[in-house]
Each structure stands twice: as C-alpha cells, then as structure tokens.
Design a protein around this motif. Structure first.
Motif, mmCIF file in Angstrom:
data_model
loop_
_atom_site.group_PDB
_atom_site.id
_atom_site.type_symbol
_atom_site.label_atom_id
_atom_site.label_comp_id
_atom_site.label_asym_id
_atom_site.label_seq_id
_atom_site.Cartn_x
_atom_site.Cartn_y
_atom_site.Cartn_z
ATOM 1 N N ALA A 109 0.664 -0.938 -0.165
ATOM 2 C CA ALA A 109 -0.401 -0.407 -0.160
ATOM 3 C C ALA A 109 0.770 0.859 0.309
ATOM 4 O O ALA A 109 1.412 0.950 0.174
ATOM 5 N N LEU A 110 0.092 1.654 -0.639
ATOM 6 C CA LEU A 110 0.588 3.874 -0.657
ATOM 7 C C LEU A 110 0.319 4.573 0.755
ATOM 8 O O LEU A 110 -0.661 4.248 0.088
ATOM 9 N N ILE A 111 1.118 4.540 1.254
ATOM 10 C CA ILE A 111 -0.146 5.059 2.823
ATOM 11 C C ILE A 111 0.647 7.183 2.540
ATOM 12 O O ILE A 111 1.499 7.318 2.703
ATOM 13 N N LEU A 112 -0.286 7.911 3.052
ATOM 14 C CA LEU A 112 -0.249 8.929 2.373
ATOM 15 C C LEU A 112 -0.677 9.926 3.403
ATOM 16 O O LEU A 112 -2.406 9.818 3.869
ATOM 17 N N GLU A 113 -0.386 10.863 3.970
ATOM 18 C CA GLU A 113 -0.833 12.124 5.033
ATOM 19 C C GLU A 113 -1.584 12.890 4.172
ATOM 20 O O GLU A 113 -0.960 13.499 2.803
ATOM 21 N N ASP A 114 -1.953 13.822 4.811
ATOM 22 C CA ASP A 114 -2.938 14.465 4.085
ATOM 23 C C ASP A 114 -1.755 16.331 3.793
ATOM 24 O O ASP A 114 -2.823 17.258 3.692
ATOM 25 N N ASP A 115 -0.536 16.536 4.158
ATOM 26 C CA ASP A 115 0.088 17.641 3.664
ATOM 27 C C ASP A 115 1.092 17.261 3.244
ATOM 28 O O ASP A 115 1.876 17.986 2.808
ATOM 29 N N SER A 116 0.386 16.461 2.105
ATOM 30 C CA SER A 116 1.676 15.698 0.981
ATOM 31 C C SER A 116 1.385 16.808 -0.661
ATOM 32 O O SER A 116 0.287 16.336 -1.071
ATOM 33 N N ILE A 117 2.413 17.105 -1.320
ATOM 34 C CA ILE A 117 3.261 17.081 -2.637
ATOM 35 C C ILE A 117 3.550 16.310 -3.043
ATOM 36 O O ILE A 117 4.085 15.807 -2.791
ATOM 37 N N LEU A 118 2.321 15.774 -4.479
ATOM 38 C CA LEU A 118 2.645 14.524 -4.985
ATOM 39 C C LEU A 118 3.777 14.831 -6.129
ATOM 40 O O LEU A 118 3.985 15.558 -6.976
ATOM 41 N N ASP A 119 4.836 13.959 -6.186
ATOM 42 C CA ASP A 119 5.405 14.083 -7.637
ATOM 43 C C ASP A 119 4.460 13.202 -9.053
ATOM 44 O O ASP A 119 3.985 12.857 -8.983
ATOM 45 N N LYS A 120 4.826 13.825 -10.341
ATOM 46 C CA LYS A 120 4.330 13.521 -10.855
ATOM 47 C C LYS A 120 4.614 11.760 -11.529
ATOM 48 O O LYS A 120 3.646 11.479 -12.633
ATOM 49 N N GLY A 121 5.673 12.095 -11.002
ATOM 50 C CA GLY A 121 6.394 10.616 -11.385
ATOM 51 C C GLY A 121 5.705 9.191 -10.659
ATOM 52 O O GLY A 121 6.424 7.968 -10.376
ATOM 53 N N LEU A 122 4.710 9.518 -9.534
ATOM 54 C CA LEU A 122 4.515 9.192 -8.923
ATOM 55 C C LEU A 122 3.738 7.865 -9.397
ATOM 56 O O LEU A 122 3.633 6.642 -8.731
ATOM 57 N N VAL A 123 3.159 7.961 -10.113
ATOM 58 C CA VAL A 123 2.476 6.198 -10.628
ATOM 59 C C VAL A 123 3.275 5.689 -11.384
ATOM 60 O O VAL A 123 2.724 4.456 -10.892
ATOM 61 N N ASP A 124 4.704 5.953 -12.238
ATOM 62 C CA ASP A 124 5.550 4.870 -12.442
ATOM 63 C C ASP A 124 5.812 4.235 -11.396
ATOM 64 O O ASP A 124 6.634 3.105 -11.225
ATOM 65 N N LEU A 125 5.818 4.849 -10.414
ATOM 66 C CA LEU A 125 6.589 4.714 -8.812
ATOM 67 C C LEU A 125 6.539 3.591 -8.110
ATOM 68 O O LEU A 125 7.120 2.535 -8.259
ATOM 69 N N ILE A 126 4.452 3.525 -8.118
ATOM 70 C CA ILE A 126 3.919 2.298 -7.425
ATOM 71 C C ILE A 126 4.109 1.107 -8.944
ATOM 72 O O ILE A 126 3.614 0.404 -8.352
ATOM 73 N N GLU A 127 4.242 1.224 -10.181
ATOM 74 C CA GLU A 127 4.197 0.147 -10.918
ATOM 75 C C GLU A 127 5.708 -0.191 -10.584
ATOM 76 O O GLU A 127 5.894 -1.412 -10.703
ATOM 77 N N SER A 128 6.658 0.395 -10.778
ATOM 78 C CA SER A 128 8.166 -0.013 -10.417
ATOM 79 C C SER A 128 8.272 -0.628 -8.863
ATOM 80 O O SER A 128 8.513 -1.861 -8.981
ATOM 81 N N VAL A 129 7.666 -0.424 -8.340
ATOM 82 C CA VAL A 129 7.609 -1.419 -6.453
ATOM 83 C C VAL A 129 7.079 -1.836 -6.572
ATOM 84 O O VAL A 129 7.484 -3.251 -6.410
ATOM 85 N N GLY A 130 5.540 -2.339 -7.167
ATOM 86 C CA GLY A 130 5.186 -3.515 -7.847
ATOM 87 C C GLY A 130 5.821 -4.743 -8.403
ATOM 88 O O GLY A 130 5.529 -5.926 -8.382
ATOM 89 N N LYS A 131 6.332 -4.612 -8.786
ATOM 90 C CA LYS A 131 7.862 -5.119 -10.291
ATOM 91 C C LYS A 131 8.756 -5.600 -8.510
ATOM 92 O O LYS A 131 9.678 -6.402 -9.535
ATOM 93 N N LEU A 132 9.280 -5.018 -8.255
ATOM 94 C CA LEU A 132 10.322 -4.716 -6.565
ATOM 95 C C LEU A 132 9.535 -7.190 -6.003
ATOM 96 O O LEU A 132 9.105 -7.423 -5.979
ATOM 97 N N ALA A 133 10.697 -7.849 -6.342
ATOM 98 C CA ALA A 133 11.363 -8.898 -4.938
ATOM 99 C C ALA A 133 10.386 -8.458 -3.957
ATOM 100 O O ALA A 133 10.859 -7.187 -3.314
ATOM 101 N N GLU A 134 9.171 -9.520 -3.461
ATOM 102 C CA GLU A 134 8.932 -9.773 -1.967
ATOM 103 C C GLU A 134 9.410 -9.178 -0.917
ATOM 104 O O GLU A 134 9.139 -10.777 0.083
ATOM 105 N N GLN A 135 10.502 -9.028 -0.797
ATOM 106 C CA GLN A 135 11.608 -8.840 0.025
ATOM 107 C C GLN A 135 11.765 -7.797 0.918
ATOM 108 O O GLN A 135 13.052 -7.052 1.809
ATOM 109 N N TRP A 136 10.537 -6.769 0.727
ATOM 110 C CA TRP A 136 10.841 -5.580 1.518
ATOM 111 C C TRP A 136 9.401 -5.312 2.846
ATOM 112 O O TRP A 136 8.519 -5.718 2.032
ATOM 113 N N ASP A 137 9.640 -4.519 3.161
ATOM 114 C CA ASP A 137 8.799 -4.090 4.204
ATOM 115 C C ASP A 137 8.121 -3.046 3.963
ATOM 116 O O ASP A 137 7.394 -2.542 4.598
#
Length: 269
Positions: A109-137
């Motif tokens: 999950a991506l957990i955001l607090e409501d005082d965040s400025i989001l980079d336009k590359g966030l969508v691509d980052l979500i996709e990149s993280v989804g491709k990582l091996a499941e060895q992170w917390d």
C-alpha cells in the motif's frame, strides 16, 4: 466511517487485482476538508484510485482508550518527551491502515498523510515498486529536517532510485508498506511509546527491511501542523540527559545493526 473515492480512469495495471493487491490510503481528519480537497485534486490529476482513512483525532480519545494503548513509563524509557494526544492519534491512524492491509490481504500500500505534495512520477513509481521482489517491508518517500546518507542503491526507472540508509528520514508523510511490513509494525506498535516516524527509525527493533526512494516523490505542503495545534510538541517537558542517553544508544544500535541492512540488489527480479 471510511469514504471511498474511485477514479475510473485508472491505469490497467492498477486494475489487475489477481496479480497484486494494492491500495492507496489517504489519512485525513474529518474537519480538515481543505487538506482533503488538496489531496483529491492531485490524485485525480494522476488518475490514482484511493481510499480516505479518517484520522484518529487524539483530543477525542477518552482516558480509558488512551490507557489501553499508551503507557507513560514505557514512553519515557524509549523517548525523551511524553507524547501528546495528537502524536498518539497520528500513530493510531497509521495502525488503522496496517490493520486494513492485513484484514484485506493487501500486498502493498501507499500510505499518504494529507499534507503531501505528490510528484507527477508517482504512478510510474507505484508500478516500479510492484515489480520488485517481495523482500521489503517499508519504503520511505519523504524526508524530515535532515536528509540521510544513502549506502547502496538501484535504479527503479528514469526518475527514481531505491536505496538503503542506516538512519531513516523522519516523517510519515508518504511511504509504501508491504503486507509483511504491516504485520511487523503492528506486532511492535503497542504500547505506543514514540511518535510513529521516530518509532520506525528504530527499524532494527522491528526487523524491518527498509528502503528510501530518491529523489523524494512526496514533499511537505504548506499546512500548519495539526499535531502541534492540539498540544505544541515543542513546549513539551524535555528530559535533556535522557535525550542524550537515548540518542547515544540509538547511534550505537544502528551501527551494530548495520550488518542487518537489507541488500537492495536482491529486490531486482
């Protein structure tokens, strides 16, 4: 009550729930409608589906509720100030997100607090993280007052890299949490003894495999701190000798556990 906002123009990879269960949480106090409007506008522009998680308003917690999840003695053993109700409410808000992940078997999950400025590359980052091996917390997406040194890193895409560091940045404005990470965070959450961002900096106590994205894709918006509005944390009674001792212990522990840092190269599939 949780409010679900759905944007139907989401990217196809976000619709493939059979492969990867993913969710975006936005933590927001009911009264902070301006902050939610700010987040909604950004997320709509990025075509990101999200769920609003009503933040826990610490001032409304009863003494009995606080005593069930907070112990002053434990707090002062691990932190140099007594937590205020805003800090307790903030921690509980993140706990609610972690519980939701476990209840619904959310892979990450991506957990955001409501005082965040989001980079336009966030969508691509979500996709990149989804491709990582499941060895992170836990993957930090923001920084506090001081940027921390990166030890090792891999390239995620043309914009972002993923690295390790001994001292995690403070702030929980933006982070990815995996299902395994949510379980570890919940297992060590109670009784609440530190602000949630400081507690996660003690990753070695929780055996968390933590990483940091650079450049930071989540920045701080120009809103006043709601935690300080409840009770200014800067005016809390300080214990300077305790702080010196705790800081020294942290420095020693973080270095002793440097050998336990996860290898970021293992995340590449």
């Amino acid at each position: 009550m949780q409010i679900m906002h759905t944007n139907h123009n989401i990217k196809p990879w976000m619709e493939n729930r059979d492969i990867m269960q993913f969710k975006v949480f936005v933590i927001n106090l009911d009264k902070s409608t301006d902050r939610m409007a700010f987040m909604q506008q950004q997320l709509n522009q990025l075509n990101i589906e999200y769920e609003r998680v009503p933040a826990v308003y610490g001032k409304e917690l009863s003494e009995a509720e606080i005593s069930n999840i907070f112990d002053k003695k434990t707090n002062l053993e691990k932190y140099d100030k007594v937590l205020n109700v805003g800090e307790i409410g903030c921690y509980l808000s993140h706990v609610n997100c972690w519980n939701d992940m476990i209840d619904n078997q959310i892979n990450y999950a991506l957990i955001l607090e409501d005082d965040s400025i989001l980079d336009k590359g966030l969508v691509d980052l979500i996709e990149s993280v989804g491709k990582l091996a499941e060895q992170w917390d836990y993957i930090k997406l923001c920084h506090g007052r001081k940027k921390k040194d990166i030890i090792d890193f891999i390239t995620l895409n043309d914009q972002f890299s993923l690295g390790t560091c001994l001292k995690l940045p403070s702030s929980t404005r933006g982070q990815f949490v995996s299902l395994s990470g949510a379980k570890k965070l919940l297992a060590t959450a109670m009784p609440i003894s530190r602000p949630v961002d400081i507690d996660i900096q003690h990753w070695f106590e929780k055996e968390l495999a933590c990483f940091v994205v650079r450049p930071f894709p989540v920045l701080e918006a120009d809103f006043d701190s709601e935690i300080c509005h409840l009770e200014n944390r800067h005016f809390a009674k300080k214990h300077p000798l305790k702080r010196i001792w705790q800081k020294a212990a942290f420095e020693v522990n973080v270095r002793l556990n440097s050998r336990n840092l996860p290898k970021v190269s293992n995340l590449k599939n």
